[in-house]
Design a protein around this motif. Structure first.
Motif, PDB file in Angstrom:
ATOM      1  N   THR A  73       0.918  -1.245  -0.021  1.00 37.50           N
ATOM      2  CA  THR A  73       0.079  -0.242  -0.035  1.00 37.50           C
ATOM      3  C   THR A  73       0.719   1.148   0.083  1.00 37.50           C
ATOM      4  O   THR A  73       1.663   1.678   0.898  1.00 37.50           O
ATOM      5  N   ASP A  74       0.871   1.642  -1.107  1.00 40.94           N
ATOM      6  CA  ASP A  74       1.636   3.243  -1.111  1.00 40.94           C
ATOM      7  C   ASP A  74       0.694   4.298  -1.628  1.00 40.94           C
ATOM      8  O   ASP A  74       0.445   4.377  -2.864  1.00 40.94           O
ATOM      9  N   ALA A  75       0.052   5.090  -0.516  1.00 42.90           N
ATOM     10  CA  ALA A  75      -0.738   5.970  -0.895  1.00 42.90           C
ATOM     11  C   ALA A  75      -0.182   7.301  -0.064  1.00 42.90           C
ATOM     12  O   ALA A  75      -0.917   7.686   0.797  1.00 42.90           O
ATOM     13  N   PRO A  76       0.557   8.010  -0.936  1.00 42.69           N
ATOM     14  CA  PRO A  76       0.901   9.338  -0.271  1.00 42.69           C
ATOM     15  C   PRO A  76      -0.201  10.302  -0.464  1.00 42.69           C
ATOM     16  O   PRO A  76      -0.756  10.557  -1.538  1.00 42.69           O
ATOM     17  N   LEU A  77      -0.380  10.805   0.621  1.00 36.41           N
ATOM     18  CA  LEU A  77      -1.619  11.955   0.703  1.00 36.41           C
ATOM     19  C   LEU A  77      -1.031  13.232   0.762  1.00 36.41           C
ATOM     20  O   LEU A  77      -0.101  13.527   1.272  1.00 36.41           O
TER      21      LEU A  77
END
Lengths: 403, 174
Positions: A73-77
């Motif tokens: 899971t790579d979800a930079p916000l």
């Protein structure tokens, strides 16, 4: 280009469910991000799992799955100041042992980073027992690791031998260790006198834009911004308010904040016969606080203990007179400007102490208060620019700072 | 994309409502599998599959209820109306503590097992039926229960996106 590449590791950060949780960490990010080439926040968001007191490893299938999920899971916000935010879901055991939470924080950050170190030469962590340990265990060998303590629960951490030993190690290994107020400084210095020389102060930043045009003429509309917990003493406030209202029936009180005691406090307001004059707003988003302050005449703070006093500075920044209990952090904040900003009173179980402080302030205000001077004094200490500069001064040190 | 939000207990209802609305506004199709709760206000565009685990209970057997709860406690209440109030109350407290409370605890445990089984069944059904491109595990129990079904789904669909929230993505790093 400043050359600053910073990773912030924190267990507290606002999220869609709790917009005010860790708002001061977000404020720091907003203050410093424009002065960094890169700023990445790792929010170690605690998710309690398992049965009470069961170790995290009691469910290996869950550990395997979560490790797999974090790794894929790579979800930079997007977050404040153009910084990047990673929510690192930190599965924690339902265990009151702080060492277990400390271990879990480091473990899940490692999993989220896929075993690679934090890609930043500067790491600044919040809450040393969890965020600080995770930062130290995941920083690259040449990184400088700084940390800031804000916790109001530090006494509970230090009374657990394993957590205390971990805390000492964190304090020893940190390249810089900061506290937001005197109460925390004194607490840590007395627990670890041999490391007291490492402790320095750093403030939380406060927005100083948009004060009210003129000081309030009367002090009729009170405001409290505080969680509904025992430590905040809302019951004390309600009783003092009732007594003041007997003399001034036009008084109103707005309570912003939520918590376990809310229903109890609503019932108490009914019992005291002041329900018609008291508004319970519930939790308020941080961005709504300045306008709320601008629409009231007096900020009243009744807390028993505070490590800093963000909301007190916010009130003065909004141009509001304040009536504040001597609860630790707030004493330091108002040091030297107590009468200009409003007044302070001792933490005492007798509501007449607050009543007397209110009477005194009514006699002095507005002729003998100076909200503008108080505001400018605090701006020099807590504005975004001041706090950002303080961080840059620390991060840019070549000697590594105090040891 | 087809997003499936999984919230077995609907504990973070504000976040669930905000995040599903954001996903809809960004053009995704959104389905939620969650526990129904009066405080959960979802956008009408969201397709919902309720788990309804809260409606499951392990009933107390009638005979047990009569013999272990109603008769002894009723009798003690009657005795307690007279001069033996204190000893009757004491015996009733002890009876509750030693006889009734352990059975209630067992029933609560059995109820929770029923509910967990229901949650797993409904979530697995929703996952199989919806064929999502993106699964959002919204709360701790979503991850705990996923142990039973998610590893196989990930093996079968390596391109499946999994996250723990749906929030605005970073346009770029500063």
């Amino acid at each position: 280009m400043s050359g600053r590449r910073v990773a912030v590791v924190t267990p507290w950060y606002p999220d869609p469910e709790v917009a005010y949780g860790g708002a001061f960490v977000q404020a720091k990010v907003e203050a410093v991000a424009p002065g960094c080439d890169e700023l990445t926040v790792y929010h170690l968001k605690s998710w309690p799992v398992g049965t009470p007191r069961a170790a995290l490893d009691a469910n290996p299938a869950l550990i395997d799955l979560h490790t797999r999920l974090l790794g894929r899971t790579d979800a930079p916000l997007a977050t404040a100041g153009g910084a990047v935010l990673h929510r690192v879901v930190t599965l924690t055991p339902r265990d009151p042992a702080w060492i277990a939470h400390s271990d879990a924080s480091a473990r899940w950050l490692t999993a989220a980073l896929r075993g690679e170190p934090l890609d930043a030469p500067i790491v600044h962590a919040h809450v040393p027992i969890t965020g600080g340990w995770a930062a130290l265990e995941n920083a690259r060998p040449d990184a400088k690791v700084y940390m800031t303590e804000h916790s109001s629960f530090l006494d509970r951490v230090l009374e657990q031998p394993e957590a205390r030993a971990r805390y000492e190690e964190v304090l020893d290994r940190a390249d810089g260790f900061f506290v937001v107020g005197e109460p925390l400084h004194d607490q840590i210095a007395s627990a670890f006198p041999h490391l007291a020389h490492k402790l320095e102060y750093i403030a939380n930043p406060i927005a100083f834009d948009g004060p009210r045009a003129a000081p309030p003429a009367s002090l009729d509309h009170w405001l409290s911004v505080a969680g509904m917990t025992e430590r905040k003493r809302i019951d004390y406030l309600l009783e003092a308010f009732r007594r003041c209202r007997e003399e001034r029936p036009r008084l109103t009180l707005t309570l912003a904040g939520d918590g376990k005691q809310r229903a109890e406090m609503e019932a108490l307001a009914e019992d005291l016969g002041v329900a018609g004059a008291v508004r319970f707003l519930g939790a308020v988003a941080p961005e709504e606080v300045p306008s709320l302050m601008a629409s009231h005449d007096l900020f009243v703070h009744t807390s028993r203990y505070e490590t800093f006093g963000v909301v007190v500075v916010e009130a003065v920044a909004a141009g509001l007179p304040v009536l504040v209990s001597r609860c630790g952090g707030s004493d330091q904040v108002l040091q030297g400007i107590e009468t200009e900003a409003g007044g302070m009173y001792d933490v005492d179980d007798d509501p007449d102490v607050l009543v007397a402080a209110y009477r005194d302030l009514c006699e002095r205000h507005p002729e003998k208060t100076d909200l503008k001077a108080a505001r400018e004094h605090l701006r020099g200490k807590y504005s975004y620019a001041t706090v950002a500069e303080r961080h840059f001064e620390i991060w840019d040190r070549t000697d590594g700072g105090p040891r | 994309m087809k997003l499936l939000f999984i919230a077995p207990r609907s504990v973070w209802r504000k976040a669930l409502a905000l995040e599903t609305r954001l996903a809809l506004d960004e053009g995704h199709t959104v389905r939620v599998v969650a526990e129904e709760h009066p405080g959960l206000k979802l956008d009408p565009r969201v397709e919902v599959r309720w788990i309804s685990a809260g409606e499951l209970h392990t009933p107390e057997p009638r005979l047990q209820r009569l013999l272990l709860r109603r008769l002894p406690l009723g009798g003690l209440r009657r005795i307690g109306r007279g001069p033996l109030r204190r000893p009757a109350e004491k015996v009733a407290r002890r009876w509750k503590r030693t006889v009734i409370d352990p059975r209630d605890k067992d029933r609560r445990r059995a109820t929770e097992a029923l509910r967990v089984a229901r949650r797993i069944e409904r979530i697995s059904a929703a996952v199989a039926e919806y064929d999502a491109d993106w699964i959002v595990l919204c709360e701790p129990q979503a991850v705990e229960l996923a142990v039973d079904w998610l590893p196989a789904v990930l093996d079968a669909k390596p391109a499946l996106t999994t996250t723990f929230s749906y929030e605005p993505r970073a346009p770029h790093a500063i």
